[in-house]
Design a protein around this motif. Structure first.
Motif, PDB file in Angstrom:
ATOM      1  N   ALA A   1       0.836  -1.205   0.000  1.00  0.00           N
ATOM      2  CA  ALA A   1       0.000   0.000   0.000  1.00  0.00           C
ATOM      3  C   ALA A   1       0.868   1.252   0.000  1.00  0.00           C
ATOM      4  O   ALA A   1       0.570   2.216  -0.725  1.00  0.00           O
ATOM      5  CB  ALA A   1      -0.931   0.000   1.209  1.00  0.00           C
ATOM      6  N   ALA A   2       1.948   1.248   0.759  1.00  0.00           N
ATOM      7  CA  ALA A   2       2.854   2.404   0.781  1.00  0.00           C
ATOM      8  C   ALA A   2       3.512   2.598  -0.577  1.00  0.00           C
ATOM      9  O   ALA A   2       3.694   3.740  -1.033  1.00  0.00           O
ATOM     10  CB  ALA A   2       3.917   2.231   1.868  1.00  0.00           C
ATOM     11  N   LEU A   3       3.840   1.509  -1.256  1.00  0.00           N
ATOM     12  CA  LEU A   3       4.425   1.605  -2.600  1.00  0.00           C
ATOM     13  C   LEU A   3       3.429   2.227  -3.579  1.00  0.00           C
ATOM     14  O   LEU A   3       3.787   3.101  -4.384  1.00  0.00           O
ATOM     15  CB  LEU A   3       4.847   0.224  -3.094  1.00  0.00           C
ATOM     16  N   VAL A   4       2.189   1.786  -3.505  1.00  0.00           N
ATOM     17  CA  VAL A   4       1.146   2.338  -4.382  1.00  0.00           C
ATOM     18  C   VAL A   4       0.943   3.828  -4.089  1.00  0.00           C
ATOM     19  O   VAL A   4       0.860   4.649  -5.012  1.00  0.00           O
ATOM     20  CB  VAL A   4      -0.171   1.548  -4.244  1.00  0.00           C
ATOM     21  N   GLU A   5       0.892   4.179  -2.800  1.00  0.00           N
ATOM     22  CA  GLU A   5       0.734   5.588  -2.418  1.00  0.00           C
ATOM     23  C   GLU A   5       1.876   6.436  -2.966  1.00  0.00           C
ATOM     24  O   GLU A   5       1.662   7.573  -3.401  1.00  0.00           O
ATOM     25  CB  GLU A   5       0.687   5.724  -0.895  1.00  0.00           C
ATOM     26  N   ALA A   6       3.065   5.884  -2.942  1.00  0.00           N
ATOM     27  CA  ALA A   6       4.236   6.630  -3.400  1.00  0.00           C
ATOM     28  C   ALA A   6       4.200   6.888  -4.899  1.00  0.00           C
ATOM     29  O   ALA A   6       4.577   7.974  -5.363  1.00  0.00           O
ATOM     30  CB  ALA A   6       5.515   5.881  -3.038  1.00  0.00           C
ATOM     31  N   LEU A   7       3.735   5.918  -5.658  1.00  0.00           N
ATOM     32  CA  LEU A   7       3.841   6.004  -7.116  1.00  0.00           C
ATOM     33  C   LEU A   7       2.554   6.412  -7.823  1.00  0.00           C
ATOM     34  O   LEU A   7       2.580   6.764  -9.004  1.00  0.00           O
ATOM     35  CB  LEU A   7       4.332   4.664  -7.675  1.00  0.00           C
ATOM     36  N   ASN A   8       1.442   6.389  -7.133  1.00  0.00           N
ATOM     37  CA  ASN A   8       0.162   6.735  -7.749  1.00  0.00           C
ATOM     38  C   ASN A   8      -0.121   8.219  -7.535  1.00  0.00           C
ATOM     39  O   ASN A   8      -0.853   8.607  -6.638  1.00  0.00           O
ATOM     40  CB  ASN A   8      -0.951   5.872  -7.152  1.00  0.00           C
ATOM     41  N   ILE A   9       0.478   9.030  -8.388  1.00  0.00           N
ATOM     42  CA  ILE A   9       0.287  10.475  -8.276  1.00  0.00           C
ATOM     43  C   ILE A   9      -0.611  10.951  -9.414  1.00  0.00           C
ATOM     44  O   ILE A   9      -0.653  10.327 -10.473  1.00  0.00           O
ATOM     45  CB  ILE A   9       1.634  11.237  -8.258  1.00  0.00           C
ATOM     46  N   PRO A  10      -1.344  12.042  -9.190  1.00  0.00           N
ATOM     47  CA  PRO A  10      -2.278  12.495 -10.228  1.00  0.00           C
ATOM     48  C   PRO A  10      -1.555  12.999 -11.474  1.00  0.00           C
ATOM     49  O   PRO A  10      -0.432  13.519 -11.390  1.00  0.00           O
ATOM     50  CB  PRO A  10      -3.054  13.620  -9.546  1.00  0.00           C
ATOM     51  N   LEU A  11      -2.215  12.819 -12.590  1.00  0.00           N
ATOM     52  CA  LEU A  11      -1.670  13.330 -13.850  1.00  0.00           C
ATOM     53  C   LEU A  11      -1.579  14.849 -13.801  1.00  0.00           C
ATOM     54  O   LEU A  11      -2.407  15.508 -13.172  1.00  0.00           O
ATOM     55  CB  LEU A  11      -2.548  12.899 -15.023  1.00  0.00           C
ATOM     56  N   PRO A  12      -0.601  15.403 -14.511  1.00  0.00           N
ATOM     57  CA  PRO A  12      -0.450  16.860 -14.501  1.00  0.00           C
ATOM     58  C   PRO A  12      -1.384  17.533 -15.501  1.00  0.00           C
ATOM     59  O   PRO A  12      -1.879  16.896 -16.436  1.00  0.00           O
ATOM     60  CB  PRO A  12       1.000  17.048 -14.937  1.00  0.00           C
ATOM     61  N   ALA A  13      -1.583  18.835 -15.287  1.00  0.00           N
ATOM     62  CA  ALA A  13      -2.255  19.648 -16.304  1.00  0.00           C
ATOM     63  C   ALA A  13      -1.376  19.597 -17.554  1.00  0.00           C
ATOM     64  O   ALA A  13      -0.261  19.073 -17.527  1.00  0.00           O
ATOM     65  CB  ALA A  13      -2.433  21.074 -15.800  1.00  0.00           C
TER      66      ALA A  13
END
Length: 99
Positions: free
Chosen positions: A22-34
């Motif tokens: 879960a911590a790995l997913v949190e680290a790498l799952n960032i929102p797409l940029p404008a």
């Protein structure tokens, strides 16, 4: 392994492993940029820095094979808190509202 930390299902992952994933997913799952070049650069730089954090944590875990997987998950969360999203996030047209 204590009775409290035993998985409910025999094939289930231990809670510490689930927390690490879960911590790995949190680290790498960032929102797409404008769609601006500056936001896209910030996105890629943030993703790169967070991926480096993940590689360090996993490399250390593999090298030392510690019993503290929960500590590794907490370390990842602490590091990614220091690497917040600072760019404008992409918002799909249908979510921008009409009008």
């Amino acid at each position: 392994m204590s009775e409290q930390s035993m998985p409910d299902h025999p094939d289930a992952l231990p809670a510490a492993v689930v927390d690490l994933v879960a911590a790995l997913v949190e680290a790498l799952n960032i929102p797409l940029p404008a769609t601006t070049d500056a936001d896209e650069r910030l996105y890629h730089r943030l993703l790169e820095r967070r991926a480096t954090t993940v590689v360090i944590a996993l490399g250390t875990l593999l090298k030392f094979q510690s019993d503290g997987i929960g500590n590794d998950a907490e370390w990842i969360r602490t590091r990614i808190a220091e690497l917040p999203v600072t760019y404008a996030v992409f918002v799909p047209v249908q979510e921008r509202g009409a009008g």
